[in-house]
Design an enzyme around this catalytic site. Structure first.
Site, short mmCIF file in Angstrom:
data_model
loop_
_atom_site.label_atom_id
_atom_site.label_comp_id
_atom_site.label_asym_id
_atom_site.label_seq_id
_atom_site.Cartn_x
_atom_site.Cartn_y
_atom_site.Cartn_z
N GLU A 75 4.40 -11.90 -9.49
CA GLU A 75 3.53 -10.73 -9.35
C GLU A 75 3.40 -9.91 -10.62
O GLU A 75 2.36 -9.31 -10.86
CB GLU A 75 3.88 -9.87 -8.13
CG GLU A 75 5.20 -9.21 -8.11
CD GLU A 75 5.45 -8.42 -6.82
OE1 GLU A 75 4.50 -8.07 -6.12
OE2 GLU A 75 6.62 -8.14 -6.55
N TRP A 110 -9.65 0.49 -4.51
CA TRP A 110 -9.25 -0.92 -4.58
C TRP A 110 -10.29 -1.65 -3.76
O TRP A 110 -10.33 -1.50 -2.54
CB TRP A 110 -7.85 -1.06 -3.99
CG TRP A 110 -7.19 -2.38 -4.20
CD1 TRP A 110 -6.51 -2.80 -5.31
CD2 TRP A 110 -7.08 -3.45 -3.24
NE1 TRP A 110 -6.02 -4.06 -5.10
CE2 TRP A 110 -6.34 -4.49 -3.85
CE3 TRP A 110 -7.54 -3.64 -1.94
CZ2 TRP A 110 -6.06 -5.68 -3.20
CZ3 TRP A 110 -7.25 -4.83 -1.30
CH2 TRP A 110 -6.52 -5.83 -1.93
N CYS A 126 -6.24 2.07 -2.15
CA CYS A 126 -6.98 3.27 -2.53
C CYS A 126 -6.12 4.53 -2.41
O CYS A 126 -5.20 4.58 -1.60
CB CYS A 126 -8.19 3.44 -1.62
SG CYS A 126 -9.24 2.01 -1.55
N HIS A 162 12.89 -33.09 -1.65
CA HIS A 162 11.84 -33.53 -0.72
C HIS A 162 10.45 -33.24 -1.27
O HIS A 162 9.49 -33.20 -0.50
CB HIS A 162 12.03 -32.87 0.65
CG HIS A 162 13.34 -33.23 1.28
ND1 HIS A 162 13.58 -34.47 1.83
CD2 HIS A 162 14.49 -32.53 1.42
CE1 HIS A 162 14.82 -34.50 2.28
NE2 HIS A 162 15.40 -33.34 2.04
N LYS A 174 9.00 -11.82 -7.69
CA LYS A 174 9.00 -10.82 -8.76
C LYS A 174 8.32 -11.39 -10.00
O LYS A 174 7.50 -10.72 -10.62
CB LYS A 174 10.43 -10.40 -9.14
CG LYS A 174 11.18 -9.52 -8.18
CD LYS A 174 10.65 -8.13 -8.01
CE LYS A 174 9.53 -8.04 -7.05
NZ LYS A 174 9.73 -7.78 -5.68
N LYS A 224 0.32 -1.10 -4.27
CA LYS A 224 1.67 -0.77 -3.84
C LYS A 224 1.79 -0.79 -2.33
O LYS A 224 2.79 -1.24 -1.77
CB LYS A 224 2.07 0.60 -4.39
CG LYS A 224 3.49 1.03 -4.03
CD LYS A 224 4.52 0.13 -4.68
CE LYS A 224 5.94 0.46 -4.26
NZ LYS A 224 6.85 -0.66 -4.58
N ASN A 252 -10.38 5.76 2.40
CA ASN A 252 -9.47 4.60 2.37
C ASN A 252 -9.62 3.90 3.70
O ASN A 252 -9.69 4.55 4.74
CB ASN A 252 -8.00 5.04 2.25
CG ASN A 252 -7.69 5.65 0.92
OD1 ASN A 252 -8.52 5.63 0.01
ND2 ASN A 252 -6.50 6.21 0.80
N GLY A 253 -9.59 2.58 3.69
CA GLY A 253 -9.70 1.84 4.94
C GLY A 253 -10.96 1.01 4.97
O GLY A 253 -11.63 0.82 3.95
N ARG A 299 -0.51 2.95 -7.04
CA ARG A 299 -0.86 2.26 -5.81
C ARG A 299 -1.78 1.07 -6.07
O ARG A 299 -1.93 0.21 -5.21
CB ARG A 299 -1.56 3.23 -4.85
CG ARG A 299 -0.65 4.35 -4.37
CD ARG A 299 -1.44 5.41 -3.67
NE ARG A 299 -2.02 4.91 -2.45
CZ ARG A 299 -1.50 5.07 -1.24
NH1 ARG A 299 -0.40 5.75 -1.11
NH2 ARG A 299 -2.09 4.58 -0.18
N GLU A 340 12.70 -14.11 -3.52
CA GLU A 340 12.40 -12.79 -4.07
C GLU A 340 12.31 -12.85 -5.60
O GLU A 340 11.44 -12.22 -6.20
CB GLU A 340 13.47 -11.79 -3.59
CG GLU A 340 13.36 -10.39 -4.15
CD GLU A 340 12.04 -9.67 -3.86
OE1 GLU A 340 11.22 -10.18 -3.08
OE2 GLU A 340 11.82 -8.61 -4.46
C1 AGP Z 1 6.72 -6.40 -3.52
O1 AGP Z 1 7.10 -6.55 -4.83
C2 AGP Z 1 5.32 -6.52 -3.26
N1 AGP Z 1 4.54 -5.69 -4.09
C3 AGP Z 1 4.85 -6.64 -1.82
O2 AGP Z 1 5.15 -7.94 -1.45
C4 AGP Z 1 5.43 -5.69 -0.75
O3 AGP Z 1 6.79 -5.93 -0.58
C5 AGP Z 1 4.67 -5.88 0.56
O4 AGP Z 1 3.32 -5.55 0.37
C6 AGP Z 1 5.24 -5.07 1.71
O5 AGP Z 1 5.20 -3.71 1.45
P1 AGP Z 1 6.01 -2.67 2.31
O6 AGP Z 1 7.45 -2.97 2.12
O7 AGP Z 1 5.61 -1.33 1.79
O8 AGP Z 1 5.59 -2.88 3.74
#
Ligand code: AGP
Length: 608
Positions: free
Chosen positions: A488, A74, A2, A504, A485, A603, A100-101, A27, A481
């Protein structure tokens, strides 16, 4: 997650709030809304979906006024709907609140208010809080907010306005970031500096348990116990350019292309070639304290967790200190064993991730020195840690983290060199690593020049529904990683595996429909990785290899090769991940996905 923006001043609030919401779009959210106070009436408009939907809903509506609040939501409690969207109002439409929260005891509070005949229209915890503020209201909005928050369990960043107080915006924070922006004859509040950076760079960061009463020309901060507190005004040194696309199709692409300069920024002023050492003053640790460290725990989530895994290889190899890498969300609920010689590193781009913050707080509670590796200056982890290193990657707007990742790895390499130099690493070894670190920005430029080729590979494979990513040693986390990428932003199912682990289990998946991306660099495990490639090929798998420049033999053994320049083995993930970022990006674009704001993702994950 949010987003909040609030404004009070002489100018019209609505355009300021809408521009702020657009800046907060990155975000992640599913609905949005705005409340502006005009001639004693709160005008509220809300919509499900993107800011564009809210703009459409606003057409023809008269909501002029110079005080207001706005929100991108969100969903946590209740589906995304106009009713559940913020701002929420009390039953008399006098108080509007954005939040937010998560209010954990909202059910108890709802029952409490229901007993007084108060009715609810939404499924949200926020409506309960709004009506609780109204319940406590007599003549001061700030007091009502303070008393209501005294009954609340959970987390919040809130902004509140009332038709009875046309010049007062009240904001409060516990667990969800809030920043106050100071302008000329106007002030702001936002969950993120980017929402107000075009108006001011003078900010105050609210701490947990603080409440701000903000008017056009003044502000006052008190604690929830009603004790006035002082706060230093800080200057944010971002520019507007940094949070704009500057001609790129997407923020993610811009951020991938920024990596030569973000890597330079990460090491600037921090490496000393002559002495073969890194200087990281922000750690706030003397050399003798660094020498006493016997164990390192690195905690993080998502991409930052992948950089932590790379840090584990670096620190163990260079400093010979045992390192444990922990998912922050798990770590906080275990009973971790700490001792006096443990150092905790919390890695976070945003510096606000709820799990990482909680894990760090847990360690600090046990007296463990806790350092942050954080990108967002002034964020909660940065402020609450005992010290740390900023990654200096600049604002990262794309939800998929790219430049923040490589900068985190750079910072970890400097920490590893420093810890190593306090022990067995010689000046010459330090010099060799630092010399090679300085070449990385140019080497990244060279990889970016191969983008056309990566795009062609993306074209050939973007219809596939599954991908496997393999890597070994320090490039296993890079494979993880790469897979993250892809999944997501393109919604393709992708898994990262240590190359040798494939036999395995995952090998059962391999056929011509499962492209396999393999990081096969010229390093001590090269031959082993090549035999893993043979195993894939023998099962009709298509292999896309990330290989070392000059490796001519690999081309005949795989379907596609993307070359990366050679560097020290410990630094290779910074280069090998680049083609993986670009591959994911192009595939997602070709599949018509919303690259910068992938579905369901946020985000900065500020709730559990
Ligand atoms: C990364 O591409 C992601 N969107 C997500 O995994 C992110 O890295 C994770 O939420 C941690 O965020 P931060 O680095 O702001 O703590």
């Amino acid at each position: 997650m949010c987003g909040i923006i609030g404004h009070v001043g002489q100018r019209e609030s609505l355009p300021i709030l809408m521009a702020g919401l657009r800046r907060l779009e990155y975000r992640g959210y599913d609905s949005a809304g705005v409340a502006v106070l005009n001639a004693g009436q709160l005008g509220v408009v809300k919509a499900v979906g993107k800011i564009k939907s809210l703009e459409r809903s606003l057409q023809g509506q008269e909501i002029a006024g110079s005080i207001g609040i706005a929100h991108t939501r969100w969903a946590t409690h209740g589906e995304p709907s106009v009713t559940n969207a913020h701002p929420h109002l009390d039953s008399d439409n006098e108080i509007a609140l954005v939040h937010n929260g998560v209010i954990e005891n909202y059910r108890t509070l709802k029952e409490f208010l229901s007993r007084s005949g108060i009715k609810f229209v939404s499924d949200t915890d926020t409506e309960v809080l709004t009506k609780l503020v109204k319940y406590h209201y007599t003549d001061s909005l700030t007091d009502a907010v303070r008393i209501a928050l005294g009954q609340v369990e959970g987390t919040y960043g809130i902004a509140v306005v009332s038709s009875k107080h046309p010049e007062t915006l009240v904001a409060a924070r516990k667990g969800s970031p809030l920043v106050i922006g100071l302008g000329d004859d106007e002030n702001f509040v936002a969950s993120d500096v980017s929402a107000m950076i075009e108006h001011t760079n003078r900010v105050l960061y609210l701490e947990d348990g603080e409440i701000a009463e903000i008017t056009p020309n003044d502000y006052r901060i008190i604690t929830i116990e009603n004790i006035p507190t002082d706060k230093a005004v800080e200057e944010v040194n971002w520019t507007l350019d940094e949070i704009e696309k500057q001609g790129y199709d997407h923020f993610m692409l811009k951020e991938i292309y920024e990596q030569p300069s973000t890597i330079r920024a990460a090491i600037r002023g921090r490496i000393n070639l002559e002495e073969g050492i890194a200087r990281l003053n922000g750690l706030n640790l003397q050399y003798d304290e660094l020498r006493r460290i016997k164990r390192v725990i690195i905690t993080a989530c998502g991409t930052s967790w992948h950089s932590a895994l790379i840090g584990e290889y670096m620190i163990e190899e260079l400093a010979r200190i045992p390192v444990e890498v922990e998912y922050a969300s798990e770590f906080r609920y275990r009973s971790p064993v700490f001792d006096d010689h443990t150092l905790l590193l919390a890695i976070s781009q945003s510096g606000e991730t709820a799990d990482t913050l909680a894990a760090m707080r847990e360690a600090r509670k046990h007296g463990v020195t806790s350092l942050g590796i954080v990108n967002v200056v002034g964020s909660t982890i940065a402020r609450e840690s005992d010290g740390g290193v900023y990654t200096h990657a600049g604002p990262e707007i794309g939800v998929a983290s790219t430049k923040a990742f490589t900068s985190q790895v750079m910072v970890l390499s400097m920490i590893a060199i420093l810890l190593g130099r306090m022990r067995n690493v010689s000046v010459q070894q330090g010099q060799e690593l630092i010399g090679l670190m300085r070449q990385l920005p140019d080497q990244i430029e060279a990889i970016l020049k191969t983008d056309d080729k990566i795009q062609e590979i993306a074209k050939a494979y973007h219809h596939h529904d599954n991908f496997l990513y393999l890597g070994r040693g320090i490039n296993f986390p890079a494979a993880l990683e790469g897979a993250l990428k892809l999944k997501e932003i393109s919604y393709i199912h992708a898994e990262g595996y240590p190359a040798a682990e494939m036999k395995h289990g995952p090998i059962a998946l391999i056929d011509e429909k499962m492209p396999v991306v393999v990081i096969a660099l010229k390093d001590p495990v090269y031959d082993k990785v090549m035999s893993n490639i043979e195993q894939v090929k023998a099962r009709n798998g298509n292999v896309i290899a990330i290989a070392s420049e000059g490796d001519t033999e690999i081309a005949d053994k795989v379907n596609h090769v993307i070359y990366v320049p050679r560097t020290h083995r410990l630094l290779t993930p910074i280069l090998s991940v680049l083609p993986l970022q670009l591959l994911a990006y192009h595939i997602a674009v070709m599949r018509g996905c919303n690259v910068d704001q992938p579905r369901n993702l946020a985000k900065s994950v500020t709730v559990e």
